[in-house]
Write an enzyme that holds these catalytic residues in place. Structure first.
Site: not given
Length: 292
Positions: A183, A217, A219, A221
């Protein structure tokens, strides 16, 4: 003295102008009213939230992802929120032919293009890399090559409108991140390709902006499930993140940093890189490529 006139004074002028205009230009929702915008990876998460924000601003929205049922719901909600129009085209960005044809179809649906937001990703679980070449190849194809195909296909329309390309990337494309080698490689490649492309556009008088969005980061799912029990950090809200991405694209910013920590932007923004790009560009005979 000659060095100052040739290099230092132009650099100082560029930076003063950049910071002056950046500080004085404010985002207004009406900037997107009536604009024709593509959002990829829009069936959920940040992409879906961007579609909803654009709808509230009165844009023409074309969304794509793999799940047709999810896209139908997104389009329906966009129309409820006030979109000038809303359309979807379902398909996978693993298929480069689909990626190219999708842009043409989207242009037909809304009569052109003002902004291309590239947001889709190939999901890769957090784990130690162990010679999984298939995973690496798929990450590069979906997270990089399809972005190149989409932006290349969209460029003729974006040139006509002096439009914008918005590339959603990650902190993992700026710093080394364990458990995400494939990634991270694809995100570093995004930075390299689109930052170089931005420099080429500027030097050859192509009035299409490129905004690279560096996210921490968020939020969603998918992200929350991926990091559960592995990565301990506070996630930032996807709704606010989506809005910041749109703002950055509308204001034609080079980069957008969005994370719950102010340290992310303070430590990763690199004015030295802009200086080096400026100095490097002086060594090229770019005039021969203008209008080619």
């Amino acid at each position: 003295m000659a060095f100052m006139k040739k290099y230092l004074l132009p650099i100082l002028g560029i930076f003063l102008a950049y910071y002056y205009y950046s500080a004085n230009e404010e985002f207004r929702p009406e900037m997107l009213r009536g604009k024709r915008v593509i959002v990829t990876g829009a069936s959920k998460g940040i992409g879906r939230e961007m579609a909803y924000h654009l709808a509230r601003m009165g844009a023409h929205v074309v969304v794509t992802a793999r799940s047709e049922e999810s896209l139908k719901k997104v389009v329906s909600r966009c129309l409820e929120l006030g979109a000038a129009s809303a359309h979807y085209v379902a398909g996978t960005m693993e298929n480069m032919t689909f990626a190219e044809q999708f842009v043409a179809k989207a242009g037909e649906l809304v009569g052109g293009l003002d902004m291309l937001i590239l947001n889709h990703i190939n999901y890769t679980p957090l784990r130690v890399f162990s010679n999984d070449i298939h995973l690496l190849r798929r990450s590069l194809e979906v997270n990089l090559l399809s972005y190149v195909v989409l932006s290349t296909a969209a460029l003729p329309m974006l040139k006509q409108t002096s439009g914008s390309i918005v590339v959603v990337s990650s902190v993992a494309g700026k710093i080394a991140c364990p458990l995400a080698a494939a990634y991270s490689a694809s995100k570093f490649a995004l930075d390299g390709f689109f930052s170089s492309l931005r420099t080429e556009y500027e030097a050859t008088k192509v009035n299409v902006s490129i905004t690279l969005c560096i996210l921490g980061l968020i939020d969603t799912d998918t992200a929350m499930k991926a990091v559960a029990g592995i990565y301990n950090a506070e996630a930032s809200p996807k709704e606010e993140c989506a809005l910041e991405i749109i703002k950055g694209g509308a204001l034609r910013q080079d980069e957008v940093y969005y994370d719950n920590s102010i340290l992310t932007s303070l430590l990763l923004k690199n004015p030295g890189r802009k200086i080096m790009e400026f100095l490097s560009l002086k060594k090229y005979n770019m005039e021969r490529f203008i209008n080619n």
